[in-house]
Design an enzyme around this catalytic site. Sequence first.
Site, mmCIF file in Angstrom:
data_model
loop_
_atom_site.group_PDB
_atom_site.id
_atom_site.type_symbol
_atom_site.label_atom_id
_atom_site.label_comp_id
_atom_site.label_asym_id
_atom_site.label_seq_id
_atom_site.Cartn_x
_atom_site.Cartn_y
_atom_site.Cartn_z
ATOM 1 N N HIS A 6 0.826 -1.203 0.000
ATOM 2 C CA HIS A 6 0.000 0.000 0.000
ATOM 3 C C HIS A 6 0.861 1.254 0.000
ATOM 4 C CE1 HIS A 6 0.678 -0.263 4.405
ATOM 5 N NE2 HIS A 6 0.548 1.050 4.359
ATOM 6 N N GLU A 56 -3.825 3.908 1.263
ATOM 7 C CA GLU A 56 -4.202 4.143 2.653
ATOM 8 C C GLU A 56 -4.466 5.630 2.830
ATOM 9 O OE1 GLU A 56 -2.014 4.253 7.002
ATOM 10 O OE2 GLU A 56 -1.238 2.892 5.487
ATOM 11 N N HIS A 75 4.095 11.110 -6.619
ATOM 12 C CA HIS A 75 2.698 10.961 -7.037
ATOM 13 C C HIS A 75 2.336 9.488 -7.130
ATOM 14 C CE1 HIS A 75 4.974 10.789 -10.838
ATOM 15 N NE2 HIS A 75 4.047 9.907 -11.200
ATOM 16 N N GLU A 117 -1.283 10.715 -11.277
ATOM 17 C CA GLU A 117 -1.039 10.632 -12.717
ATOM 18 C C GLU A 117 -2.015 9.655 -13.342
ATOM 19 O OE1 GLU A 117 2.591 9.488 -15.826
ATOM 20 O OE2 GLU A 117 2.873 9.271 -13.659
#
Length: 122
Positions: A6, A56, A75, A117
């Site tokens: 994550h 998360e 990002h 993105e």
Amino acid sequence: MLTFNHFNFNVADLDKSLAFYKEALGLEPVGERKAAADGSFIIVYLGDGKTDFRLELTWLRDHPQKYDLGECEFHLALRAEDYEAAHAKHAAMGCICFENPAMGIYFVTDPDGYWIEIIPTR
């Protein structure tokens, strides 16, 4: 061997962020919310329903100021199965913050200013 599990974004308004991620990116909560007994934090994991990767979202009660996102050089990236439809939706939402037509990509911002993105399936 290690595998991705994550990535975390801290958010100022959890409900606003959950609504954005559902509407803009189709991400839904997975698993149980994790909340501190003293109310100091809430964690919600989001998934795309296709991969095991999770985003998360962490809300911290004692962090009332905006998060310092540096120069937004980091990002998260998501692949769009229908890039044109995704672009049209994000344009209508007003959340596109940067486009690079030469590379065939663009970025959206979430309510806290994180850049995400969007790339086409190639």
